[in-house]
Scaffold this motif. Structure first.
Motif, mmCIF file in Angstrom:
data_model
loop_
_atom_site.group_PDB
_atom_site.id
_atom_site.type_symbol
_atom_site.label_atom_id
_atom_site.label_comp_id
_atom_site.label_asym_id
_atom_site.label_seq_id
_atom_site.Cartn_x
_atom_site.Cartn_y
_atom_site.Cartn_z
ATOM 1 N N ARG A 3 -12.806 8.607 9.532
ATOM 2 C CA ARG A 3 -11.763 8.179 8.593
ATOM 3 C C ARG A 3 -10.980 7.032 9.208
ATOM 4 O O ARG A 3 -11.046 6.781 10.417
ATOM 5 C CB ARG A 3 -10.820 9.339 8.276
ATOM 6 C CG ARG A 3 -10.117 9.910 9.509
ATOM 7 C CD ARG A 3 -9.492 11.259 9.254
ATOM 8 N NE ARG A 3 -9.085 11.910 10.502
ATOM 9 C CZ ARG A 3 -9.038 13.227 10.681
ATOM 10 N NH1 ARG A 3 -9.358 14.042 9.703
ATOM 11 N NH2 ARG A 3 -8.675 13.737 11.848
ATOM 12 N N ILE A 4 -10.233 6.344 8.362
ATOM 13 C CA ILE A 4 -9.241 5.371 8.814
ATOM 14 C C ILE A 4 -7.923 5.768 8.180
ATOM 15 O O ILE A 4 -7.836 5.948 6.961
ATOM 16 C CB ILE A 4 -9.622 3.935 8.413
ATOM 17 C CG1 ILE A 4 -10.890 3.487 9.141
ATOM 18 C CG2 ILE A 4 -8.484 2.968 8.736
ATOM 19 C CD1 ILE A 4 -11.349 2.085 8.787
ATOM 20 N N VAL A 5 -6.898 5.905 8.982
ATOM 21 C CA VAL A 5 -5.597 6.337 8.491
ATOM 22 C C VAL A 5 -4.514 5.589 9.245
ATOM 23 O O VAL A 5 -4.721 5.157 10.387
ATOM 24 C CB VAL A 5 -5.440 7.867 8.654
ATOM 25 C CG1 VAL A 5 -5.344 8.258 10.122
ATOM 26 C CG2 VAL A 5 -4.266 8.407 7.854
ATOM 27 N N GLN A 6 -3.369 5.408 8.616
ATOM 28 C CA GLN A 6 -2.276 4.716 9.286
ATOM 29 C C GLN A 6 -1.619 5.624 10.322
ATOM 30 O O GLN A 6 -1.245 6.755 10.033
ATOM 31 C CB GLN A 6 -1.229 4.228 8.285
ATOM 32 C CG GLN A 6 -0.108 3.430 8.947
ATOM 33 C CD GLN A 6 0.678 2.571 7.980
ATOM 34 O OE1 GLN A 6 0.239 2.316 6.868
ATOM 35 N NE2 GLN A 6 1.837 2.105 8.409
ATOM 36 N N VAL A 7 -1.480 5.103 11.525
ATOM 37 C CA VAL A 7 -0.800 5.802 12.618
ATOM 38 C C VAL A 7 0.246 4.845 13.164
ATOM 39 O O VAL A 7 -0.094 3.827 13.774
ATOM 40 C CB VAL A 7 -1.784 6.223 13.728
ATOM 41 C CG1 VAL A 7 -1.029 6.877 14.881
ATOM 42 C CG2 VAL A 7 -2.852 7.157 13.178
ATOM 43 N N GLY A 8 1.515 5.150 12.946
ATOM 44 C CA GLY A 8 2.570 4.216 13.338
ATOM 45 C C GLY A 8 2.464 2.941 12.526
ATOM 46 O O GLY A 8 2.393 2.963 11.302
ATOM 47 N N GLY B 236 0.827 -1.203 0.000
ATOM 48 C CA GLY B 236 0.000 0.000 0.000
ATOM 49 C C GLY B 236 0.852 1.240 0.000
ATOM 50 O O GLY B 236 2.094 1.167 0.054
ATOM 51 N N LEU B 237 0.199 2.383 -0.064
ATOM 52 C CA LEU B 237 0.892 3.669 -0.065
ATOM 53 C C LEU B 237 0.482 4.498 1.142
ATOM 54 O O LEU B 237 -0.662 4.420 1.608
ATOM 55 C CB LEU B 237 0.578 4.466 -1.336
ATOM 56 C CG LEU B 237 0.948 3.855 -2.683
ATOM 57 C CD1 LEU B 237 0.645 4.851 -3.802
ATOM 58 C CD2 LEU B 237 2.403 3.421 -2.731
ATOM 59 N N ILE B 238 1.431 5.284 1.640
ATOM 60 C CA ILE B 238 1.159 6.339 2.606
ATOM 61 C C ILE B 238 1.624 7.627 1.941
ATOM 62 O O ILE B 238 2.810 7.783 1.646
ATOM 63 C CB ILE B 238 1.908 6.131 3.937
ATOM 64 C CG1 ILE B 238 1.622 4.748 4.501
ATOM 65 C CG2 ILE B 238 1.528 7.213 4.938
ATOM 66 C CD1 ILE B 238 2.483 4.404 5.704
ATOM 67 N N ILE B 239 0.692 8.531 1.671
ATOM 68 C CA ILE B 239 0.993 9.751 0.936
ATOM 69 C C ILE B 239 0.964 10.912 1.925
ATOM 70 O O ILE B 239 -0.067 11.210 2.533
ATOM 71 C CB ILE B 239 -0.021 9.965 -0.198
ATOM 72 C CG1 ILE B 239 -0.006 8.746 -1.147
ATOM 73 C CG2 ILE B 239 0.288 11.238 -0.969
ATOM 74 C CD1 ILE B 239 -1.176 8.693 -2.082
ATOM 75 N N ARG B 240 2.115 11.534 2.085
ATOM 76 C CA ARG B 240 2.267 12.609 3.061
ATOM 77 C C ARG B 240 2.570 13.931 2.369
ATOM 78 O O ARG B 240 3.188 13.959 1.309
ATOM 79 C CB ARG B 240 3.415 12.304 4.038
ATOM 80 C CG ARG B 240 3.266 10.990 4.801
ATOM 81 C CD ARG B 240 4.464 10.751 5.713
ATOM 82 N NE ARG B 240 4.374 9.491 6.415
ATOM 83 C CZ ARG B 240 3.761 9.315 7.583
ATOM 84 N NH1 ARG B 240 3.193 10.352 8.176
ATOM 85 N NH2 ARG B 240 3.720 8.128 8.153
ATOM 86 N N ARG B 241 2.140 14.997 2.997
ATOM 87 C CA ARG B 241 2.562 16.330 2.585
ATOM 88 C C ARG B 241 3.022 17.058 3.831
ATOM 89 O O ARG B 241 2.236 17.327 4.739
ATOM 90 C CB ARG B 241 1.421 17.092 1.916
ATOM 91 C CG ARG B 241 1.906 18.375 1.263
ATOM 92 C CD ARG B 241 0.875 18.930 0.317
ATOM 93 N NE ARG B 241 1.377 20.150 -0.269
ATOM 94 C CZ ARG B 241 0.609 21.177 -0.604
ATOM 95 N NH1 ARG B 241 -0.691 21.100 -0.428
ATOM 96 N NH2 ARG B 241 1.125 22.248 -1.135
ATOM 97 N N GLY B 242 4.327 17.308 3.891
ATOM 98 C CA GLY B 242 4.893 17.783 5.136
ATOM 99 C C GLY B 242 4.791 16.689 6.175
ATOM 100 O O GLY B 242 5.083 15.516 5.911
ATOM 101 N N SER B 243 4.310 17.019 7.368
ATOM 102 C CA SER B 243 4.178 16.028 8.435
ATOM 103 C C SER B 243 2.805 15.369 8.451
ATOM 104 O O SER B 243 2.576 14.426 9.215
ATOM 105 C CB SER B 243 4.423 16.692 9.792
ATOM 106 O OG SER B 243 3.507 17.750 10.010
ATOM 107 N N GLY B 244 1.883 15.846 7.620
ATOM 108 C CA GLY B 244 0.532 15.305 7.631
ATOM 109 C C GLY B 244 0.329 14.195 6.617
ATOM 110 O O GLY B 244 0.995 14.149 5.578
ATOM 111 N N VAL B 245 -0.580 13.272 6.920
ATOM 112 C CA VAL B 245 -0.923 12.189 6.006
ATOM 113 C C VAL B 245 -2.145 12.607 5.195
ATOM 114 O O VAL B 245 -3.218 12.841 5.741
ATOM 115 C CB VAL B 245 -1.220 10.880 6.771
ATOM 116 C CG1 VAL B 245 -1.658 9.789 5.800
ATOM 117 C CG2 VAL B 245 0.004 10.432 7.552
#
Length: 394
Positions: A194-199, A60-69
């Motif tokens: 939402r569901i987002v990856q944390v750690g 999968g992908l984790i797409i970040r901009r700066g420190s935010g996902v």
């Protein structure tokens, strides 16, 4: 871009959510985060890139901009193509969805912690708890830490319960889609999820969207808007006819109306089926009220504003506003305030990007208030037009 915008970073994760590497040589990336709905991404890369081998289904992908996902989610469809003019091994296009897809693939069981052969109830009942608490319980018991082993998603956690939203009393029909039920509750309560990856885990989160209408403003005069289009559609339900009981208990019928002054005419009735509810229930009135409000909110008139904003040093997507937030946009002579429903963002290899936002719809949070504001503006336009039509020549 003439200012220092935060760069986008694309990380690749494996099926256990561990980071495998960073894709820093993509040719283009398009992401579409959506409010309370499954978002999507499309990434293009040269097929002979050393990173191409990481872009496999299951990863999968984790797409970040700066420190935010901005988005995280699984890869679904890698597609390779080549022509005789490529001069290489071709190109790879990777399609995927965000992690909210976990909710779209699950159903609500009437006895969620019991085995399939022990589904003795016909409904799952929610009784007078805060909307956020009800939403967390549905996720927890069906696919989260509290679910039976065969349905549990091992790396899914839940953020702390903030108790947001008014009390909810309703029955969930057996095996309704989990995402649909959560959308109904969130829409009526004015909440986002939402569901987002944390750690190294995925986290289900419920939140109250921010009202940024005073600070997040878009207009041609401010130089942060390139185009805008606005449309209105008529309501599909202005009178909810809720019917409870009728089989094992006496039938009870209630009628709730919600007039729309900007669309005068015959009522638009909609049957709301609560015949599975025992009319002897002590919370019958609360259940029927909840069902009526959900039907009227879903069937209310819709406004849709599509704009192409431009990031400026003062206002940037992902830093100053995101999907679900309330922003202001100038339509003709007035500023219109509503919810950012989705944003389609395309990044290129040089670090530039274009964002196109859709503001307001039947899926917006706090829909009734948003529609009230929208039609106040719409009514002003209609009034002006009528004055023009009835004005007599001098």
């Amino acid at each position: 871009m003439s200012f220092d915008a935060a760069p986008v970073t694309v990380q690749v994760r494996d099926r256990n959510l561990q980071i495998l590497g960073v894709v820093d040589d993509f040719t283009s990336l398009t992401i579409t985060p959506r409010f309370n709905a499954v978002g999507a991404f499309v990434l293009n890369i040269s097929a002979d890139s050393p990173k191409a081998d990481l872009l496999l289904p299951g990863n999968g992908l984790i797409i970040r901009r700066g420190s935010g996902v901005l988005m995280s989610g699984p890869i679904r469809e890698p597609n390779w193509q080549r022509s005789d003019s490529d001069g290489g091994t071709g190109s790879l296009t990777v399609n995927g969805v965000d992690d909210l897809t976990l909710l779209a693939g699950a159903t609500c069981w009437p006895n969620p912690t019991s085995a399939p052969g022990s589904q003795t109830n016909s409904v799952y009942k929610i009784s007078g708890v805060a909307a956020e608490t009800a939403m967390r319980a549905l996720v927890n018991l069906n696919i989260g830490p509290g679910a039976q082993a065969a349905r549990k998603i091992s790396n899914l956690t839940l953020a702390a319960d903030g108790g947001h939203g008014a009390a909810v009393t309703k029955q969930v029909n057996q095996f309704d889609k989990l995402l649909d039920v959560l959308q109904d509750i969130a829409k009526t309560a004015g909440l986002g999820f939402r569901i987002v990856q944390v750690g190294s885990n995925l986290q289900f989160q419920v939140y109250e969207p921010a009202d940024l209408s005073a600070s997040a403003k878009f207009s041609f005069g401010l130089g942060n808007l390139t185009d805008a289009s606005y449309s209105v559609t008529a309501p599909t339900c202005t009178k909810a006819v809720v019917v409870a009981g009728g089989s094992s208990s006496p039938r009870v019928v209630s009628v709730t109306t919600r007039a729309d002054p900007n669309f005068p005419g015959p009522w638009i009735e909609q049957f709301v089926d609560l015949t599975s509810v025992d009319t002897a229930s002590t919370d019958l009135t609360a259940q029927m009220t909840q069902a009526a409000n959900e039907a009227l909110t879903s069937g209310a008139a819709q406004g849709n504003l599509t704009v192409t904003p431009i990031d400026t040093p003062r206002l940037q997507f992902g830093r100053d506003y995101t999907v679900g937030d309330q922003v202001s946009c100038q339509v003709r002579d007035d500023f219109f305030t509503d919810v950012v429903r989705e944003v389609n963002i395309t990044f290129d290899a040089q670090g530039g990007y274009v964002a196109k936002a859709v503001i307001g719809s039947s899926d917006s949070t706090n829909n009734q208030d948003a529609l009230a504001r929208m039609y106040q503006y719409f009514a002003r336009i209609v009034t002006r037009l009528r004055r023009v039509e009835t004005r007599k020549p001098s």
